[in-house]
Design a protein around this motif. Structure first.
Motif, PDB file in Angstrom:
ATOM      1  N   ALA A 160      14.786  94.226  22.390  1.00  0.00           N
ATOM      2  CA  ALA A 160      15.179  95.327  23.268  1.00  0.00           C
ATOM      3  C   ALA A 160      14.863  94.982  24.713  1.00  0.00           C
ATOM      4  O   ALA A 160      13.966  94.184  25.000  1.00  0.00           O
ATOM      5  CB  ALA A 160      14.456  96.617  22.868  1.00  0.00           C
ATOM      6  N   GLN A 161      15.622  95.584  25.616  1.00  0.00           N
ATOM      7  CA  GLN A 161      15.415  95.450  27.062  1.00  0.00           C
ATOM      8  C   GLN A 161      14.830  96.770  27.555  1.00  0.00           C
ATOM      9  O   GLN A 161      15.385  97.839  27.265  1.00  0.00           O
ATOM     10  CB  GLN A 161      16.751  95.173  27.760  1.00  0.00           C
ATOM     11  N   PHE A 162      13.742  96.701  28.290  1.00  0.00           N
ATOM     12  CA  PHE A 162      13.092  97.896  28.830  1.00  0.00           C
ATOM     13  C   PHE A 162      13.069  97.848  30.342  1.00  0.00           C
ATOM     14  O   PHE A 162      12.857  96.786  30.932  1.00  0.00           O
ATOM     15  CB  PHE A 162      11.634  97.993  28.347  1.00  0.00           C
ATOM     16  N   THR A 163      13.251  98.991  30.960  1.00  0.00           N
ATOM     17  CA  THR A 163      13.004  99.183  32.383  1.00  0.00           C
ATOM     18  C   THR A 163      12.058 100.372  32.492  1.00  0.00           C
ATOM     19  O   THR A 163      12.343 101.451  31.960  1.00  0.00           O
ATOM     20  CB  THR A 163      14.304  99.476  33.158  1.00  0.00           C
ATOM     21  N   LEU A 164      10.933 100.151  33.161  1.00  0.00           N
ATOM     22  CA  LEU A 164       9.906 101.184  33.264  1.00  0.00           C
ATOM     23  C   LEU A 164       9.952 101.870  34.623  1.00  0.00           C
ATOM     24  O   LEU A 164      10.374 101.281  35.617  1.00  0.00           O
ATOM     25  CB  LEU A 164       8.523 100.576  33.037  1.00  0.00           C
ATOM     26  N   ALA A 165       9.483 103.093  34.663  1.00  0.00           N
ATOM     27  CA  ALA A 165       9.438 103.867  35.900  1.00  0.00           C
ATOM     28  C   ALA A 165       8.363 103.333  36.842  1.00  0.00           C
ATOM     29  O   ALA A 165       8.466 103.494  38.057  1.00  0.00           O
ATOM     30  CB  ALA A 165       9.185 105.341  35.584  1.00  0.00           C
ATOM     31  N   GLU A 166       7.341 102.696  36.280  1.00  0.00           N
ATOM     32  CA  GLU A 166       6.283 102.082  37.089  1.00  0.00           C
ATOM     33  C   GLU A 166       5.723 100.895  36.322  1.00  0.00           C
ATOM     34  O   GLU A 166       5.855 100.825  35.097  1.00  0.00           O
ATOM     35  CB  GLU A 166       5.188 103.102  37.416  1.00  0.00           C
ATOM     36  N   VAL A 192       9.201 104.902  30.079  1.00  0.00           N
ATOM     37  CA  VAL A 192      10.469 104.207  29.897  1.00  0.00           C
ATOM     38  C   VAL A 192      11.576 104.912  30.665  1.00  0.00           C
ATOM     39  O   VAL A 192      11.883 106.076  30.428  1.00  0.00           O
ATOM     40  CB  VAL A 192      10.847 104.102  28.405  1.00  0.00           C
ATOM     41  N   LYS A 193      12.141 104.187  31.617  1.00  0.00           N
ATOM     42  CA  LYS A 193      13.272 104.691  32.405  1.00  0.00           C
ATOM     43  C   LYS A 193      14.582 104.425  31.661  1.00  0.00           C
ATOM     44  O   LYS A 193      15.472 105.264  31.639  1.00  0.00           O
ATOM     45  CB  LYS A 193      13.258 103.997  33.774  1.00  0.00           C
ATOM     46  N   ALA A 194      14.676 103.257  31.034  1.00  0.00           N
ATOM     47  CA  ALA A 194      15.847 102.891  30.241  1.00  0.00           C
ATOM     48  C   ALA A 194      15.420 101.858  29.211  1.00  0.00           C
ATOM     49  O   ALA A 194      14.560 101.016  29.482  1.00  0.00           O
ATOM     50  CB  ALA A 194      16.944 102.313  31.129  1.00  0.00           C
ATOM     51  N   ALA A 195      16.042 101.954  28.021  1.00  0.00           N
ATOM     52  CA  ALA A 195      15.791 100.976  26.971  1.00  0.00           C
ATOM     53  C   ALA A 195      17.056 100.841  26.146  1.00  0.00           C
ATOM     54  O   ALA A 195      17.745 101.833  25.906  1.00  0.00           O
ATOM     55  CB  ALA A 195      14.618 101.420  26.095  1.00  0.00           C
ATOM     56  N   ARG A 196      17.348  99.601  25.750  1.00  0.00           N
ATOM     57  CA  ARG A 196      18.527  99.375  24.914  1.00  0.00           C
ATOM     58  C   ARG A 196      18.296  98.133  24.068  1.00  0.00           C
ATOM     59  O   ARG A 196      17.496  97.279  24.432  1.00  0.00           O
ATOM     60  CB  ARG A 196      19.796  99.265  25.741  1.00  0.00           C
ATOM     61  N   LEU A 197      19.019  98.086  22.946  1.00  0.00           N
ATOM     62  CA  LEU A 197      18.937  96.909  22.105  1.00  0.00           C
ATOM     63  C   LEU A 197      19.594  95.723  22.807  1.00  0.00           C
ATOM     64  O   LEU A 197      20.497  95.897  23.616  1.00  0.00           O
ATOM     65  CB  LEU A 197      19.644  97.145  20.773  1.00  0.00           C
ATOM     66  N   VAL A 198      19.132  94.545  22.484  1.00  0.00           N
ATOM     67  CA  VAL A 198      19.706  93.308  22.993  1.00  0.00           C
ATOM     68  C   VAL A 198      20.408  92.631  21.820  1.00  0.00           C
ATOM     69  O   VAL A 198      19.833  92.477  20.745  1.00  0.00           O
ATOM     70  CB  VAL A 198      18.599  92.382  23.558  1.00  0.00           C
ATOM     71  N   VAL A 199      21.641  92.235  22.026  1.00  0.00           N
ATOM     72  CA  VAL A 199      22.402  91.552  20.983  1.00  0.00           C
ATOM     73  C   VAL A 199      21.852  90.134  20.853  1.00  0.00           C
ATOM     74  O   VAL A 199      21.776  89.397  21.836  1.00  0.00           O
ATOM     75  CB  VAL A 199      23.904  91.527  21.314  1.00  0.00           C
ATOM     76  N   GLU A 200      21.444  89.782  19.650  1.00  0.00           N
ATOM     77  CA  GLU A 200      20.867  88.443  19.416  1.00  0.00           C
ATOM     78  C   GLU A 200      21.911  87.527  18.827  1.00  0.00           C
ATOM     79  O   GLU A 200      22.741  87.917  18.064  1.00  0.00           O
ATOM     80  CB  GLU A 200      19.680  88.547  18.471  1.00  0.00           C
ATOM     81  N   TRP A 208       1.619  97.791  24.487  1.00  0.00           N
ATOM     82  CA  TRP A 208       1.880  99.162  24.043  1.00  0.00           C
ATOM     83  C   TRP A 208       2.459  99.918  25.240  1.00  0.00           C
ATOM     84  O   TRP A 208       1.787 100.087  26.243  1.00  0.00           O
ATOM     85  CB  TRP A 208       0.610  99.844  23.550  1.00  0.00           C
ATOM     86  N   VAL A 209       3.704 100.352  25.124  1.00  0.00           N
ATOM     87  CA  VAL A 209       4.398 101.015  26.235  1.00  0.00           C
ATOM     88  C   VAL A 209       4.460 102.515  25.965  1.00  0.00           C
ATOM     89  O   VAL A 209       5.089 102.944  24.988  1.00  0.00           O
ATOM     90  CB  VAL A 209       5.835 100.474  26.383  1.00  0.00           C
ATOM     91  N   PRO A 210       3.819 103.329  26.812  1.00  0.00           N
ATOM     92  CA  PRO A 210       3.978 104.776  26.661  1.00  0.00           C
ATOM     93  C   PRO A 210       5.453 105.131  26.890  1.00  0.00           C
ATOM     94  O   PRO A 210       6.015 104.765  27.925  1.00  0.00           O
ATOM     95  CB  PRO A 210       3.098 105.365  27.764  1.00  0.00           C
ATOM     96  N   TYR A 211       6.081 105.808  25.923  1.00  0.00           N
ATOM     97  CA  TYR A 211       7.517 106.055  26.055  1.00  0.00           C
ATOM     98  C   TYR A 211       7.825 106.927  27.269  1.00  0.00           C
ATOM     99  O   TYR A 211       8.917 106.858  27.817  1.00  0.00           O
ATOM    100  CB  TYR A 211       8.128 106.641  24.774  1.00  0.00           C
ATOM    101  N   ALA A 212       6.858 107.692  27.742  1.00  0.00           N
ATOM    102  CA  ALA A 212       7.048 108.512  28.943  1.00  0.00           C
ATOM    103  C   ALA A 212       7.313 107.645  30.174  1.00  0.00           C
ATOM    104  O   ALA A 212       7.908 108.113  31.149  1.00  0.00           O
ATOM    105  CB  ALA A 212       5.827 109.400  29.176  1.00  0.00           C
TER     106      ALA A 212
END
Length: 156
Positions: free
Chosen positions: A105-111, A148-156, A142-146
């Motif tokens: 998955a690809q994550f972009t965090l708010a901070e 998470v600004k955006a998250a999506r699966l990555v095609v492998e 461990w990423v607090p889901y709060a």
């Protein structure tokens, strides 16, 4: 053409959700936007038991179009598009992260968290408020889901 109001969007959501459930599917997303004098109604379907098929989309499209015409909810011509969320689907919540445990998955965090803002990693699990992600070969975060600004699966 006037953009659909919140009331119409809520009615469309409820109707599409019922039609999806009648076909043993879930409504993932519903969007509306005007285009060339028509209203475009885009519906994305999901299925917990496996991938959404073309037959699934066809059945929901047929049933939803019939209901829309019977109820006359949309007072102008419209275009109905029915699809799945795709292989690179958004991860909207911790339940999605748990469902796709083992996937990249690809994550972009708010901070920043442990120096990370935008990163890829393998979903390892959740604990109710956080998602565990393996970043690289030996780093687990461990990423607090709060956060998470955006998250999506990555095609492998």
């Amino acid at each position: 053409m006037a953009f659909p109001d919140a009331s119409l969007n809520a009615q469309l959501w409820d109707l599409a959700e019922r039609v999806a459930q009648d076909n043993f599917l879930e409504l993932f997303e519903l969007k509306t936007h005007p285009q060339g004098g028509k209203l475009v109604l885009t519906v994305a379907l999901d299925k917990k038991s496996g991938p959404v098929t073309l037959d699934d989309c066809t059945a929901v499209s047929r049933d939803l179009e019939k209901k829309l015409d019977e109820l006359d909810l949309i007072k102008t011509s419209y275009l109905l598009e029915v699809s799945s969320p795709g292989l690179d689907r958004p991860l909207r919540n911790l339940e999605d992260c748990l469902r796709f445990q083992g996937s990249m998955a690809q994550f972009t965090l708010a901070e920043p968290l442990e120096g990370l803002v935008s990163f890829q990693g393998r979903l390892l699990g959740t604990d109710g408020a956080r998602v565990q992600v393996q970043v690289g070969k030996e780093r687990t975060v461990w990423v607090p889901y709060a956060l998470v600004k955006a998250a999506r699966l990555v095609v492998e």
